[in-house]
Design a protein around this motif. Structure first.
Motif, PDB file in Angstrom:
ATOM      1  N   MET A   1      -0.762   4.488  20.230  1.00  0.00           N
ATOM      2  CA  MET A   1      -0.597   3.236  20.714  1.00  0.00           C
ATOM      3  C   MET A   1      -1.542   3.709  21.808  1.00  0.00           C
ATOM      4  N   GLU A   2      -2.271   3.381  22.450  1.00  0.00           N
ATOM      5  CA  GLU A   2      -3.750   3.083  22.589  1.00  0.00           C
ATOM      6  C   GLU A   2      -3.289   3.182  24.163  1.00  0.00           C
ATOM      7  N   PHE A   3      -3.832   3.319  25.010  1.00  0.00           N
ATOM      8  CA  PHE A   3      -3.747   2.894  26.272  1.00  0.00           C
ATOM      9  C   PHE A   3      -4.967   2.519  27.779  1.00  0.00           C
ATOM     10  N   TYR A   4      -5.753   2.079  27.803  1.00  0.00           N
ATOM     11  CA  TYR A   4      -6.497   1.439  28.423  1.00  0.00           C
ATOM     12  C   TYR A   4      -6.630   1.351  29.924  1.00  0.00           C
ATOM     13  N   PHE A   5      -7.501   1.583  30.710  1.00  0.00           N
ATOM     14  CA  PHE A   5      -7.837   1.597  32.089  1.00  0.00           C
ATOM     15  C   PHE A   5      -8.115  -0.086  32.671  1.00  0.00           C
ATOM     16  N   ALA A   6      -7.769  -0.514  32.921  1.00  0.00           N
ATOM     17  CA  ALA A   6      -8.330  -2.105  33.416  1.00  0.00           C
ATOM     18  C   ALA A   6      -9.424  -1.899  34.404  1.00  0.00           C
ATOM     19  N   PRO A   7     -10.412  -3.366  34.590  1.00  0.00           N
ATOM     20  CA  PRO A   7     -11.342  -3.409  35.675  1.00  0.00           C
ATOM     21  C   PRO A   7     -11.044  -4.126  36.514  1.00  0.00           C
ATOM     22  N   MET A   8     -10.928  -2.900  37.943  1.00  0.00           N
ATOM     23  CA  MET A   8      -9.999  -3.532  38.533  1.00  0.00           C
ATOM     24  C   MET A   8     -10.944  -3.508  39.854  1.00  0.00           C
ATOM     25  N   LEU A  19     -11.465  10.551  39.441  1.00  0.00           N
ATOM     26  CA  LEU A  19     -10.790  11.344  39.934  1.00  0.00           C
ATOM     27  C   LEU A  19      -9.574  11.765  38.660  1.00  0.00           C
ATOM     28  N   HIS A  20      -9.065  10.053  38.300  1.00  0.00           N
ATOM     29  CA  HIS A  20      -8.398  10.165  37.988  1.00  0.00           C
ATOM     30  C   HIS A  20      -7.862  10.570  36.249  1.00  0.00           C
ATOM     31  N   HIS A  21      -8.592  10.335  35.973  1.00  0.00           N
ATOM     32  CA  HIS A  21      -9.203  11.482  34.987  1.00  0.00           C
ATOM     33  C   HIS A  21      -9.542  12.871  34.489  1.00  0.00           C
ATOM     34  N   ARG A  22      -9.351  13.250  36.484  1.00  0.00           N
ATOM     35  CA  ARG A  22      -9.435  14.985  36.512  1.00  0.00           C
ATOM     36  C   ARG A  22      -7.912  15.433  36.273  1.00  0.00           C
ATOM     37  N   PHE A  23      -7.571  14.508  37.249  1.00  0.00           N
ATOM     38  CA  PHE A  23      -5.792  14.777  37.642  1.00  0.00           C
ATOM     39  C   PHE A  23      -4.506  14.302  36.306  1.00  0.00           C
ATOM     40  N   PHE A  24      -5.109  13.220  36.227  1.00  0.00           N
ATOM     41  CA  PHE A  24      -4.361  12.848  34.916  1.00  0.00           C
ATOM     42  C   PHE A  24      -4.577  11.975  33.603  1.00  0.00           C
ATOM     43  N   GLY A  25      -4.180  12.119  32.719  1.00  0.00           N
ATOM     44  CA  GLY A  25      -4.162  12.081  31.500  1.00  0.00           C
ATOM     45  C   GLY A  25      -3.428  11.040  30.520  1.00  0.00           C
ATOM     46  N   GLY A  26      -3.774  10.472  29.682  1.00  0.00           N
ATOM     47  CA  GLY A  26      -2.804   8.703  29.082  1.00  0.00           C
ATOM     48  C   GLY A  26      -3.868   8.258  28.266  1.00  0.00           C
ATOM     49  N   VAL A  27      -5.537   8.174  29.528  1.00  0.00           N
ATOM     50  CA  VAL A  27      -5.703   6.453  29.081  1.00  0.00           C
ATOM     51  C   VAL A  27      -7.089   7.122  28.736  1.00  0.00           C
ATOM     52  N   GLU A  28      -6.804   6.000  27.128  1.00  0.00           N
ATOM     53  CA  GLU A  28      -8.181   6.249  26.145  1.00  0.00           C
ATOM     54  C   GLU A  28      -9.621   6.094  26.409  1.00  0.00           C
ATOM     55  N   LYS A  29      -9.475   4.571  27.083  1.00  0.00           N
ATOM     56  CA  LYS A  29     -11.024   4.161  27.876  1.00  0.00           C
ATOM     57  C   LYS A  29     -10.502   3.676  29.273  1.00  0.00           C
ATOM     58  N   TYR A  30     -11.850   3.938  30.168  1.00  0.00           N
ATOM     59  CA  TYR A  30     -12.134   2.926  31.088  1.00  0.00           C
ATOM     60  C   TYR A  30     -12.410   1.725  31.323  1.00  0.00           C
ATOM     61  N   TYR A  31     -12.632   1.130  31.981  1.00  0.00           N
ATOM     62  CA  TYR A  31     -13.267   0.243  32.564  1.00  0.00           C
ATOM     63  C   TYR A  31     -13.625  -0.116  33.561  1.00  0.00           C
ATOM     64  N   ARG A  60     -17.349   8.105  28.973  1.00  0.00           N
ATOM     65  CA  ARG A  60     -17.626   7.009  29.013  1.00  0.00           C
ATOM     66  C   ARG A  60     -17.425   5.784  29.323  1.00  0.00           C
ATOM     67  N   PRO A  61     -17.371   5.184  30.563  1.00  0.00           N
ATOM     68  CA  PRO A  61     -16.491   4.009  30.640  1.00  0.00           C
ATOM     69  C   PRO A  61     -16.927   2.684  30.056  1.00  0.00           C
ATOM     70  N   VAL A  62     -16.629   2.026  29.738  1.00  0.00           N
ATOM     71  CA  VAL A  62     -16.739   0.354  28.929  1.00  0.00           C
ATOM     72  C   VAL A  62     -17.257  -0.564  29.880  1.00  0.00           C
ATOM     73  N   ILE A 220      -2.782  -1.539  24.387  1.00  0.00           N
ATOM     74  CA  ILE A 220      -2.171  -2.079  26.074  1.00  0.00           C
ATOM     75  C   ILE A 220      -3.281  -1.556  26.870  1.00  0.00           C
ATOM     76  N   MET A 221      -3.625  -2.348  27.531  1.00  0.00           N
ATOM     77  CA  MET A 221      -4.227  -2.115  29.058  1.00  0.00           C
ATOM     78  C   MET A 221      -3.829  -2.460  29.598  1.00  0.00           C
ATOM     79  N   LEU A 222      -3.982  -0.901  30.916  1.00  0.00           N
ATOM     80  CA  LEU A 222      -2.423  -1.152  32.246  1.00  0.00           C
ATOM     81  C   LEU A 222      -3.210  -1.780  33.384  1.00  0.00           C
ATOM     82  N   GLY A 223      -3.323  -2.252  34.446  1.00  0.00           N
ATOM     83  CA  GLY A 223      -3.582  -2.407  35.214  1.00  0.00           C
ATOM     84  C   GLY A 223      -2.815  -2.260  36.779  1.00  0.00           C
ATOM     85  N   ARG A 224      -2.500  -2.661  37.054  1.00  0.00           N
ATOM     86  CA  ARG A 224      -1.576  -2.063  38.404  1.00  0.00           C
ATOM     87  C   ARG A 224      -0.619  -1.595  38.492  1.00  0.00           C
ATOM     88  N   GLY A 225       0.007  -1.421  37.049  1.00  0.00           N
ATOM     89  CA  GLY A 225       1.578  -0.643  36.708  1.00  0.00           C
ATOM     90  C   GLY A 225       0.519   1.475  36.694  1.00  0.00           C
TER      91      GLY A 225
END
Ligand code: FMN
Length: 332
Positions: A1-8, A19-31, A60-62, A220-225
């Motif tokens: 499974m791959e997790f993407y960070f939704a555009p917000m 900063l999210h990327h510096r402190f946390f993992g688990g996200v394959e792609k940021y929008y 390299r975000p999308v 899966i793209m995750l936003g508010r979560g």
């Protein structure tokens, strides 16, 4: 499974993403939140800032584009290609009234012929046919009714969409009601293009439930979560690792919220916004927007919540946040 960070919009600008990327993992792609290029001028200075490679560190975000005419999309796409971007996302989901009135975002879903013409022009451009850029789409399942979906699906199936992210709500729902999993299920079967699911996965339990129902979904793209719990991607990857025996890099593997790390992340954001923005009001506006989501991780404390919301000075804000963390057990 791959997790993407939704555009917000208003939250996940480059400062937050880095900063999210510096402190946390688990996200394959940021929008990126949506950018609205015009056919004449391309991106505004503010929009350009969000995608300049030097502001995006190792991510390299999308980039996501919100347009109602192909010229704007292609102008923006050319510019982004020249900056080194490969995937570009088209926003067909934004429910905001001012956006939909201009036939943008989910507003375009009500005009299937115009949507088809937009996609036809984009997908026949040499930049796309030649593979210089990949075009992905983020869509809702209709403007006024899920009954619009079969026709939309037929249109999407005519184009080689790199990834089709489906948020199974209609425009009129905004964020109310529940994602329509029946429509999502039919889309998963009918789509000729890879599907990304988006909507209402806020916890590990939501994820487990979703996966049981849709074992074939791979993205899966995750936003508010992720805003509520920036560790969510790591937690979900951990579930994957346990169940599949495959280990992927997790920056942290224990259970329970890591308050020390959340505090560091918060402080780094607060400091970065302070340096970037003029005036306490703007900094507080950004931080309060975050707390509207992040507060669910903390013990229920209406008083502190109100103090954060009502703070007009940085010192007031910091005091309330200190207390909130202390109540949750950090720094005791
Ligand atoms: C404050 C806010 C800003 C958003 N901005 C965008 C945006 O710029 N582009 C977009 O496609 N969707 C945007 N969305 C929608 C999210 O990307 C996502 O589709 C939605 O929150 C549902 O996913 P979730 O249930 O995981 O949060 C926004 C949502 C919120 C709440």
């Amino acid at each position: 499974m791959e997790f993407y960070f939704a555009p917000m919009e208003g939250i996940t600008s480059y400062t937050y993403r880095n900063l999210h990327h510096r402190f946390f993992g688990g996200v394959e792609k940021y929008y990126t939140p949506f950018l609205s290029p015009s056919a004449e001028n391309g991106l505004s200075t503010r929009e350009l800032k969000d995608v300049l490679p030097e502001n995006n560190g190792e991510i390299r975000p999308v980039p996501q584009l919100l347009v109602n005419h192909p010229e704007g999309f292609l102008k923006g796409a050319r510019l982004l290609r020249d900056l080194g971007y490969r995937e570009i996302n088209l926003n067909l989901g934004c429910p905001s009234g001012t956006v939909t009135a201009k036939k943008k975002g989910s507003g375009l879903l009500m005009y299937p012929e115009e949507l088809d013409a937009l996609l036809d022009r984009i997908f026949s451009d040499p930049m796309v046919t030649g593979g210089e850029i990949l075009v992905s789409v983020k869509t809702r399942i209709g403007k006024n009714s899920p009954e619009e979906w079969p026709q939309l699906m037929e249109i999407y199936n005519q184009y080689p969409i790199y990834e089709l992210t489906i948020h199974p709500r209609i425009q009129k729902d905004f964020y109310k009601n529940h994602p329509d999993l029946e429509v999502f299920s039919s889309a998963l079967e009918a789509s000729k293009n890879p599907v990304v699911c988006n909507g209402d996965i806020f916890t590990a339990a939501d994820y487990r439930r979703f996966r049981e129902q849709f074992p074939a979904v791979e993205r899966i793209m995750l936003g508010r979560g992720l805003i509520m719990d920036p560790e969510l991607g790591e937690k979900l990857l951990k579930i994957e690792a346990e169940e599949t025996g495959m280990d992927r890099v997790c920056k942290r593997t224990e259970d329970g919220p890591d308050l020390a790390r959340l505090r560091q992340f918060h402080d780094a954001l607060f400091e970065a916004y302070g340096e970037l923005m003029s005036g306490d009001r703007n900094v507080l506006f950004r931080m309060k927007e975050l707390w509207a989501h992040m507060i669910v991780q903390f013990p229920h404390s209406p008083k502190l919540e109100k103090r954060i919301k009502k703070s007009t000075r940085l010192s007031e804000y910091t005091e309330a946040v200190n207390e909130l963390f202390k109540e949750a057990g950090h720094g005791l």
